[in-house]
Design a protein around this motif. Structure first.
Motif, PDB file in Angstrom:
ATOM      1  N   MET A   1       7.589  -6.482  11.358  1.00  0.00           N
ATOM      2  CA  MET A   1       6.813  -7.192  10.373  1.00  0.00           C
ATOM      3  C   MET A   1       5.375  -6.684  10.452  1.00  0.00           C
ATOM      4  SD  MET A   1       5.737 -11.267  10.111  1.00  0.00           S
ATOM      5  CE  MET A   1       7.082 -11.716  11.104  1.00  0.00           C
ATOM      6  N   TYR A   2       4.751  -6.546   9.311  1.00  0.00           N
ATOM      7  CA  TYR A   2       3.352  -6.145   9.250  1.00  0.00           C
ATOM      8  C   TYR A   2       2.493  -7.385   9.056  1.00  0.00           C
ATOM      9  CZ  TYR A   2       5.200  -1.479   8.568  1.00  0.00           C
ATOM     10  OH  TYR A   2       5.883  -0.307   8.722  1.00  0.00           O
ATOM     11  N   ILE A   3       1.458  -7.511   9.867  1.00  0.00           N
ATOM     12  CA  ILE A   3       0.498  -8.606   9.762  1.00  0.00           C
ATOM     13  C   ILE A   3      -0.845  -8.003   9.410  1.00  0.00           C
ATOM     14  CG2 ILE A   3      -0.647 -10.512  10.963  1.00  0.00           C
ATOM     15  CD1 ILE A   3       2.311 -10.993  10.745  1.00  0.00           C
ATOM     16  N   LEU A   4      -1.458  -8.519   8.349  1.00  0.00           N
ATOM     17  CA  LEU A   4      -2.776  -8.055   7.921  1.00  0.00           C
ATOM     18  C   LEU A   4      -3.824  -9.078   8.311  1.00  0.00           C
ATOM     19  CD1 LEU A   4      -1.966  -6.948   4.253  1.00  0.00           C
ATOM     20  CD2 LEU A   4      -1.698  -5.635   6.355  1.00  0.00           C
ATOM     21  N   ASP A   5      -4.924  -8.611   8.832  1.00  0.00           N
ATOM     22  CA  ASP A   5      -6.057  -9.492   9.094  1.00  0.00           C
ATOM     23  C   ASP A   5      -6.602  -9.967   7.754  1.00  0.00           C
ATOM     24  OD1 ASP A   5      -8.033 -10.870  10.422  1.00  0.00           O
ATOM     25  OD2 ASP A   5      -8.936  -9.111  11.352  1.00  0.00           O
ATOM     26  N   GLU A   6      -7.350 -11.045   7.769  1.00  0.00           N
ATOM     27  CA  GLU A   6      -7.867 -11.582   6.503  1.00  0.00           C
ATOM     28  C   GLU A   6      -8.918 -10.674   5.879  1.00  0.00           C
ATOM     29  OE1 GLU A   6      -9.378 -15.480   7.238  1.00  0.00           O
ATOM     30  OE2 GLU A   6     -10.887 -14.800   8.640  1.00  0.00           O
ATOM     31  N   ASN A   7      -9.403  -9.672   6.607  1.00  0.00           N
ATOM     32  CA  ASN A   7     -10.421  -8.770   6.065  1.00  0.00           C
ATOM     33  C   ASN A   7      -9.835  -7.574   5.313  1.00  0.00           C
ATOM     34  OD1 ASN A   7      -9.500  -7.128   8.127  1.00  0.00           O
ATOM     35  ND2 ASN A   7     -11.334  -7.317   9.376  1.00  0.00           N
ATOM     36  N   ILE A   8      -8.527  -7.529   5.129  1.00  0.00           N
ATOM     37  CA  ILE A   8      -7.900  -6.453   4.362  1.00  0.00           C
ATOM     38  C   ILE A   8      -8.053  -6.770   2.870  1.00  0.00           C
ATOM     39  CG2 ILE A   8      -5.753  -5.211   3.890  1.00  0.00           C
ATOM     40  CD1 ILE A   8      -6.908  -4.710   6.712  1.00  0.00           C
ATOM     41  N   ALA A   9      -8.529  -5.809   2.123  1.00  0.00           N
ATOM     42  CA  ALA A   9      -8.869  -6.012   0.712  1.00  0.00           C
ATOM     43  C   ALA A   9      -7.639  -6.286  -0.161  1.00  0.00           C
ATOM     44  CB  ALA A   9      -9.602  -4.783   0.175  1.00  0.00           C
ATOM     45  N   GLN A  10      -7.865  -6.996  -1.236  1.00  0.00           N
ATOM     46  CA  GLN A  10      -6.809  -7.337  -2.181  1.00  0.00           C
ATOM     47  C   GLN A  10      -6.161  -6.082  -2.765  1.00  0.00           C
ATOM     48  OE1 GLN A  10      -8.056  -9.886  -5.385  1.00  0.00           O
ATOM     49  NE2 GLN A  10      -6.012 -10.034  -6.228  1.00  0.00           N
ATOM     50  N   GLU A  11      -6.939  -5.038  -2.999  1.00  0.00           N
ATOM     51  CA  GLU A  11      -6.392  -3.801  -3.546  1.00  0.00           C
ATOM     52  C   GLU A  11      -5.340  -3.199  -2.605  1.00  0.00           C
ATOM     53  OE1 GLU A  11      -9.877  -4.087  -3.070  1.00  0.00           O
ATOM     54  OE2 GLU A  11     -10.089  -4.931  -5.074  1.00  0.00           O
ATOM     55  N   GLU A  12      -5.602  -3.283  -1.315  1.00  0.00           N
ATOM     56  CA  GLU A  12      -4.654  -2.758  -0.332  1.00  0.00           C
ATOM     57  C   GLU A  12      -3.369  -3.589  -0.329  1.00  0.00           C
ATOM     58  OE1 GLU A  12      -5.175   0.113   1.139  1.00  0.00           O
ATOM     59  OE2 GLU A  12      -7.110   0.199   0.130  1.00  0.00           O
ATOM     60  N   ARG A  13      -3.514  -4.911  -0.440  1.00  0.00           N
ATOM     61  CA  ARG A  13      -2.334  -5.779  -0.497  1.00  0.00           C
ATOM     62  C   ARG A  13      -1.501  -5.485  -1.732  1.00  0.00           C
ATOM     63  NH1 ARG A  13      -6.403  -9.685   0.596  1.00  0.00           N
ATOM     64  NH2 ARG A  13      -5.972 -10.616  -1.418  1.00  0.00           N
ATOM     65  N   LYS A  14      -2.169  -5.217  -2.851  1.00  0.00           N
ATOM     66  CA  LYS A  14      -1.456  -4.891  -4.084  1.00  0.00           C
ATOM     67  C   LYS A  14      -0.634  -3.620  -3.925  1.00  0.00           C
ATOM     68  CE  LYS A  14      -4.568  -7.040  -7.418  1.00  0.00           C
ATOM     69  NZ  LYS A  14      -5.503  -6.795  -8.531  1.00  0.00           N
ATOM     70  N   LYS A  15      -1.189  -2.633  -3.230  1.00  0.00           N
ATOM     71  CA  LYS A  15      -0.458  -1.385  -2.991  1.00  0.00           C
ATOM     72  C   LYS A  15       0.799  -1.643  -2.169  1.00  0.00           C
ATOM     73  CE  LYS A  15      -4.548   1.547  -3.114  1.00  0.00           C
ATOM     74  NZ  LYS A  15      -5.447   2.385  -2.306  1.00  0.00           N
ATOM     75  N   LEU A  16       0.673  -2.463  -1.149  1.00  0.00           N
ATOM     76  CA  LEU A  16       1.832  -2.775  -0.316  1.00  0.00           C
ATOM     77  C   LEU A  16       2.918  -3.476  -1.132  1.00  0.00           C
ATOM     78  CD1 LEU A  16       0.045  -3.997   2.927  1.00  0.00           C
ATOM     79  CD2 LEU A  16       1.295  -1.859   2.609  1.00  0.00           C
ATOM     80  N   ARG A  17       2.502  -4.423  -1.974  1.00  0.00           N
ATOM     81  CA  ARG A  17       3.474  -5.123  -2.827  1.00  0.00           C
ATOM     82  C   ARG A  17       4.128  -4.164  -3.816  1.00  0.00           C
ATOM     83  NH1 ARG A  17      -0.551  -9.458  -2.834  1.00  0.00           N
ATOM     84  NH2 ARG A  17       0.204 -11.022  -1.393  1.00  0.00           N
ATOM     85  N   LEU A  18       3.366  -3.248  -4.365  1.00  0.00           N
ATOM     86  CA  LEU A  18       3.889  -2.271  -5.308  1.00  0.00           C
ATOM     87  C   LEU A  18       5.015  -1.450  -4.685  1.00  0.00           C
ATOM     88  CD1 LEU A  18       3.560  -0.854  -8.100  1.00  0.00           C
ATOM     89  CD2 LEU A  18       1.977   0.699  -6.966  1.00  0.00           C
ATOM     90  N   PHE A  19       4.850  -1.082  -3.420  1.00  0.00           N
ATOM     91  CA  PHE A  19       5.862  -0.304  -2.716  1.00  0.00           C
ATOM     92  C   PHE A  19       6.880  -1.186  -1.983  1.00  0.00           C
ATOM     93  CE2 PHE A  19       2.453   2.808  -3.224  1.00  0.00           C
ATOM     94  CZ  PHE A  19       3.184   3.852  -3.778  1.00  0.00           C
ATOM     95  N   LYS A  20       6.818  -2.500  -2.260  1.00  0.00           N
ATOM     96  CA  LYS A  20       7.761  -3.465  -1.687  1.00  0.00           C
ATOM     97  C   LYS A  20       7.773  -3.438  -0.159  1.00  0.00           C
ATOM     98  CE  LYS A  20      10.718  -3.211  -5.720  1.00  0.00           C
ATOM     99  NZ  LYS A  20      10.482  -4.068  -6.645  1.00  0.00           N
ATOM    100  N   ILE A  21       6.594  -3.290   0.420  1.00  0.00           N
ATOM    101  CA  ILE A  21       6.446  -3.324   1.872  1.00  0.00           C
ATOM    102  C   ILE A  21       6.139  -4.768   2.271  1.00  0.00           C
ATOM    103  CG2 ILE A  21       5.080  -2.527   3.838  1.00  0.00           C
ATOM    104  CD1 ILE A  21       4.619   0.078   2.216  1.00  0.00           C
ATOM    105  N   PRO A  22       7.016  -5.383   3.039  1.00  0.00           N
ATOM    106  CA  PRO A  22       6.791  -6.783   3.405  1.00  0.00           C
ATOM    107  C   PRO A  22       5.644  -6.935   4.402  1.00  0.00           C
ATOM    108  CG  PRO A  22       8.748  -5.952   4.490  1.00  0.00           C
ATOM    109  CD  PRO A  22       8.246  -4.858   3.601  1.00  0.00           C
ATOM    110  N   PHE A  23       4.835  -7.943   4.199  1.00  0.00           N
ATOM    111  CA  PHE A  23       3.726  -8.221   5.107  1.00  0.00           C
ATOM    112  C   PHE A  23       3.357  -9.686   4.998  1.00  0.00           C
ATOM    113  CE2 PHE A  23       1.730  -7.286   1.080  1.00  0.00           C
ATOM    114  CZ  PHE A  23       0.720  -8.233   0.991  1.00  0.00           C
TER     115      PHE A  23
END
Length: 67
Positions: A1-23
């Motif tokens: 499982m990938y855990i992102l700190d709260e300081n990871i930008a929304q744009e980066e989260r969108k990229k992960l969702r686009l590639f269906k990477i669970p986090f």
């Protein structure tokens, strides 16, 4: 499982969702907003199995915190 700190930008989260990477992100899906690294995030990470944590905090580079 990938855990992102709260300081990871929304744009980066969108990229992960686009590639269906669970986090999960600290303060959104797991933990609480404003959790302190040493006092709260490290114990949380230790309680989970097979996680990779992503952060922009430079203090997580300390050798004795890496596993």
């Amino acid at each position: 499982m990938y855990i992102l700190d709260e300081n990871i930008a929304q744009e980066e989260r969108k990229k992960l969702r686009l590639f269906k990477i669970p986090f999960r992100q600290i303060g959104v899906e797991i933990g609480q907003k404003g959790m302190q690294d040493v006092n709260h995030i490290l114990p949380l990470l230790h309680s989970l199995k097979e996680v990779t944590f992503f952060t922009r905090d430079s203090d997580f580079e300390k050798l004795n915190w890496n596993h």
